[in-house]
Design a protein around this motif. Structure first.
Motif, PDB file in Angstrom:
ATOM      1  N   GLY A  21      35.068  26.811  46.968  1.00 31.82           N
ATOM      2  CA  GLY A  21      33.717  26.950  46.462  1.00 31.82           C
ATOM      3  C   GLY A  21      33.714  27.712  45.156  1.00 31.82           C
ATOM      4  N   ALA A  22      32.511  28.066  44.708  1.00 30.05           N
ATOM      5  CA  ALA A  22      32.364  28.769  43.429  1.00 30.05           C
ATOM      6  C   ALA A  22      32.959  30.167  43.497  1.00 30.05           C
ATOM      7  CB  ALA A  22      30.891  28.846  43.062  1.00 30.05           C
ATOM      8  N   ILE A  23      33.633  30.564  42.419  1.00 29.41           N
ATOM      9  CA  ILE A  23      34.185  31.919  42.300  1.00 29.41           C
ATOM     10  C   ILE A  23      33.188  32.754  41.516  1.00 29.41           C
ATOM     11  CG2 ILE A  23      36.097  33.299  41.409  1.00 29.41           C
ATOM     12  CD1 ILE A  23      37.839  30.800  41.609  1.00 29.41           C
ATOM     13  N   LYS A  24      32.852  33.915  42.025  1.00 29.46           N
ATOM     14  CA  LYS A  24      31.882  34.769  41.346  1.00 29.46           C
ATOM     15  C   LYS A  24      32.388  35.153  39.967  1.00 29.46           C
ATOM     16  CE  LYS A  24      29.687  36.770  45.432  1.00 29.46           C
ATOM     17  NZ  LYS A  24      29.358  38.026  46.156  1.00 29.46           N
ATOM     18  N   ARG A  25      31.495  35.064  38.986  1.00 29.50           N
ATOM     19  CA  ARG A  25      31.885  35.281  37.604  1.00 29.50           C
ATOM     20  C   ARG A  25      32.361  36.705  37.343  1.00 29.50           C
ATOM     21  NH1 ARG A  25      30.824  32.036  33.101  1.00 29.50           N
ATOM     22  NH2 ARG A  25      29.575  30.702  34.443  1.00 29.50           N
ATOM     23  N   ASP A  26      31.827  37.671  38.084  1.00 23.87           N
ATOM     24  CA  ASP A  26      32.212  39.066  37.853  1.00 23.87           C
ATOM     25  C   ASP A  26      33.361  39.525  38.746  1.00 23.87           C
ATOM     26  OD1 ASP A  26      30.851  38.991  40.216  1.00 23.87           O
ATOM     27  OD2 ASP A  26      29.547  40.707  39.799  1.00 23.87           O
ATOM     28  N   SER A  27      33.973  38.586  39.474  1.00 22.89           N
ATOM     29  CA  SER A  27      35.091  38.940  40.360  1.00 22.89           C
ATOM     30  C   SER A  27      36.396  39.017  39.575  1.00 22.89           C
ATOM     31  CB  SER A  27      35.228  37.908  41.478  1.00 22.89           C
ATOM     32  OG  SER A  27      35.634  36.656  40.962  1.00 22.89           O
ATOM     33  N   MET A  28      37.366  39.772  40.102  1.00 23.03           N
ATOM     34  CA  MET A  28      38.667  39.890  39.448  1.00 23.03           C
ATOM     35  C   MET A  28      39.381  38.546  39.400  1.00 23.03           C
ATOM     36  SD  MET A  28      40.770  41.673  37.799  1.00 23.03           S
ATOM     37  CE  MET A  28      39.938  43.263  37.958  1.00 23.03           C
ATOM     38  N   GLU A  29      39.193  37.715  40.425  1.00 17.91           N
ATOM     39  CA  GLU A  29      39.843  36.395  40.438  1.00 17.91           C
ATOM     40  C   GLU A  29      39.358  35.539  39.268  1.00 17.91           C
ATOM     41  OE1 GLU A  29      40.644  32.608  43.453  1.00 17.91           O
ATOM     42  OE2 GLU A  29      39.305  34.239  44.063  1.00 17.91           O
ATOM     43  N   TYR A  30      38.056  35.578  38.996  1.00 18.26           N
ATOM     44  CA  TYR A  30      37.503  34.811  37.880  1.00 18.26           C
ATOM     45  C   TYR A  30      38.029  35.353  36.555  1.00 18.26           C
ATOM     46  CZ  TYR A  30      34.158  32.148  35.108  1.00 18.26           C
ATOM     47  OH  TYR A  30      33.596  31.271  34.206  1.00 18.26           O
ATOM     48  N   ILE A  31      38.073  36.676  36.426  1.00 17.81           N
ATOM     49  CA  ILE A  31      38.555  37.304  35.192  1.00 17.81           C
ATOM     50  C   ILE A  31      40.005  36.927  34.922  1.00 17.81           C
ATOM     51  CG2 ILE A  31      39.128  39.531  34.127  1.00 17.81           C
ATOM     52  CD1 ILE A  31      36.622  40.670  35.486  1.00 17.81           C
ATOM     53  N   VAL A  32      40.843  36.983  35.958  1.00 24.15           N
ATOM     54  CA  VAL A  32      42.259  36.648  35.801  1.00 24.15           C
ATOM     55  C   VAL A  32      42.425  35.178  35.409  1.00 24.15           C
ATOM     56  CG1 VAL A  32      44.455  36.375  37.010  1.00 24.15           C
ATOM     57  CG2 VAL A  32      43.108  38.456  37.335  1.00 24.15           C
ATOM     58  N   ARG A  33      41.704  34.303  36.091  1.00 23.58           N
ATOM     59  CA  ARG A  33      41.822  32.872  35.796  1.00 23.58           C
ATOM     60  C   ARG A  33      41.320  32.539  34.390  1.00 23.58           C
ATOM     61  NH1 ARG A  33      40.781  29.165  41.186  1.00 23.58           N
ATOM     62  NH2 ARG A  33      41.887  30.489  42.672  1.00 23.58           N
ATOM     63  N   SER A  34      40.207  33.118  34.002  1.00 22.57           N
ATOM     64  CA  SER A  34      39.700  32.843  32.653  1.00 22.57           C
ATOM     65  C   SER A  34      40.620  33.453  31.598  1.00 22.57           C
ATOM     66  CB  SER A  34      38.271  33.373  32.495  1.00 22.57           C
ATOM     67  OG  SER A  34      38.216  34.770  32.687  1.00 22.57           O
ATOM     68  N   GLY A  35      41.256  34.593  31.924  1.00 21.75           N
ATOM     69  CA  GLY A  35      42.222  35.201  31.014  1.00 21.75           C
ATOM     70  C   GLY A  35      43.448  34.324  30.823  1.00 21.75           C
ATOM     71  N   ILE A  36      43.949  33.750  31.912  1.00 22.03           N
ATOM     72  CA  ILE A  36      45.097  32.843  31.825  1.00 22.03           C
ATOM     73  C   ILE A  36      44.734  31.609  30.996  1.00 22.03           C
ATOM     74  CG2 ILE A  36      46.572  31.278  33.164  1.00 22.03           C
ATOM     75  CD1 ILE A  36      46.487  33.361  35.435  1.00 22.03           C
ATOM     76  N   ALA A  37      43.564  31.050  31.269  1.00 23.82           N
ATOM     77  CA  ALA A  37      43.113  29.863  30.521  1.00 23.82           C
ATOM     78  C   ALA A  37      42.981  30.184  29.041  1.00 23.82           C
ATOM     79  CB  ALA A  37      41.777  29.377  31.081  1.00 23.82           C
ATOM     80  N   GLY A  38      42.403  31.338  28.717  1.00 29.07           N
ATOM     81  CA  GLY A  38      42.232  31.722  27.323  1.00 29.07           C
ATOM     82  C   GLY A  38      43.544  31.994  26.616  1.00 29.07           C
ATOM     83  N   GLY A  39      44.456  32.704  27.294  1.00 25.54           N
ATOM     84  CA  GLY A  39      45.752  33.012  26.697  1.00 25.54           C
ATOM     85  C   GLY A  39      46.567  31.766  26.397  1.00 25.54           C
TER      86      GLY A  39
END
Length: 345
Positions: free
Chosen positions: A11-29
């Motif tokens: 399901g949806a991952i909360k935007r302010d969760s650490m999992e979302y931050i890590v995944r968006s960081g990997i995608a951005g890097g």
């Protein structure tokens, strides 16, 4: 042939969760690293032009000069010369791009918590603030990269040598002379030389970039363009997308056009600040400053540039900048959006 994109069953991952931050960081890097590797040779030539390197000043100002400069580098240093300083670029760009996209997602969720808050200025503000966060953290690596790209004598092209050189240069901060900060801290401030125009340039660059990209996404998702520009999803895939609150993915051509035009718009808006920043970053290497220990301020650098070439001096290398930034930003946004989709965010 239509593009097929798979989805997982979470399901949806909360935007302010650490999992979302890590995944968006990997995608951005990853997106930043791919984009910078794509245009690394153009990046080095552009820096040589921007900083008025005496060996390459005669080539600046035309696309023909760009080709001649590339041939000169190839003849003198081989193919590796075109990628001089790129290892530092990759070391800088992964955390820079990761921080930029993570900050954008988080700041955007605060400024635009729902569709009713989606305005142009909020989009631009989200992009500008994310750019400021990322540039502060990674600026020293950018300064080292520029110094490595500027040096043309091979025996000086060493990261350790450049770092020592920057640190031991006379501190340019006035806080040291007034006794407000210790000497060692003032020398570390040398790694932020040219930082102020970077900040000034990042406000329009990142703001316009993210705003233009999102705005073009909206255009491509209009009813009369959607059948051609949006990736067709099955009913099950669309259900999963809504469940995860993911955006509709654009086709490859539409995503690349959105990123490319966003890059052109942001480059034009921020380029004069970039010229001033590059000149400040290498100002201590010029003959007039090497022995006088004087450092130009932003207004002084601006006057020097205007005196040398008039208002056109603030746009030297812009044509190369367009050639460089169009594929770079297009690649960056394309890889980021696809990585977000595959990572389920």
């Amino acid at each position: 042939m239509s593009t097929v994109i798979s989805v997982n069953e979470k399901g949806a991952i909360k935007r302010d969760s650490m999992e979302y931050i890590v995944r968006s960081g990997i995608a951005g890097g990853i997106s930043g690293s791919c984009a910078k590797s794509l245009i690394a040779p153009l990046d080095r030539i552009k820096i040589l032009f921007q900083t008025s390197n005496p060996h390459y000043a005669k080539y600046s100002g035309s696309l023909h000069g760009l080709v001649k400069a590339a041939k000169h580098i190839w003849t003198q240093d081989g193919v590796l010369g075109l990628f001089q300083g790129h290892s530092i670029t990759l070391a800088r760009i992964f955390p820079y791009a990761a921080m930029k996209f993570v900050a954008y997602e988080q700041i955007r969720s605060i400024l635009i918590p729902s569709k009713q808050y989606e305005t142009h200025w909020r989009r631009m503000m989200s992009g500008s603030l994310s750019g400021l966060c990322s540039v502060f953290i990674t600026y020293p690596l950018d300064l080292i990269r520029v110094r490595l790209a500027y040096v043309t004598e091979h025996h000086h092209v060493k990261v350790r040598f450049v770092i020592k050189q920057i640190y031991h240069e006379p501190a340019s901060t006035t806080l040291l002379s007034k006794g407000y900060i210790p000497t060692w801290f003032a020398h570390w401030c040398n790694f932020y030389r040219g930082y102020t125009p970077s900040v000034l340039g990042m406000i329009p660059y990142a703001g316009v970039s993210f705003f233009a990209h999102d705005f073009l996404h909206d255009i491509f998702k209009l009813p009369y363009l959607r059948p051609y520009s949006v990736v067709p999803l099955s009913a099950e895939q669309d259900k999963e997308r809504r469940k995860k609150r993911q955006k509709l993915p654009l086709r490859t051509w539409a995503e690349l056009i959105s990123g490319g035009l966003a890059g052109i718009a942001s480059q034009t808006a921020a380029y004069p600040f970039e010229i001033i920043r590059r000149r400040l970053q290498v100002s201590s290497l010029s003959t007039r400053n090497m022995y006088s220990h004087k450092f130009e301020t932003i207004p002084q650098i601006a006057r020097i540039i205007y005196k040398e070439r008039g208002w056109r001096g603030f746009f030297v290398g812009l044509s190369i900048g367009y050639i460089k930034v169009t594929p770079m930003v297009a690649c960056s946004f394309f890889v980021y959006e696809r990585m977000k989709w595959y990572l389920g965010i």
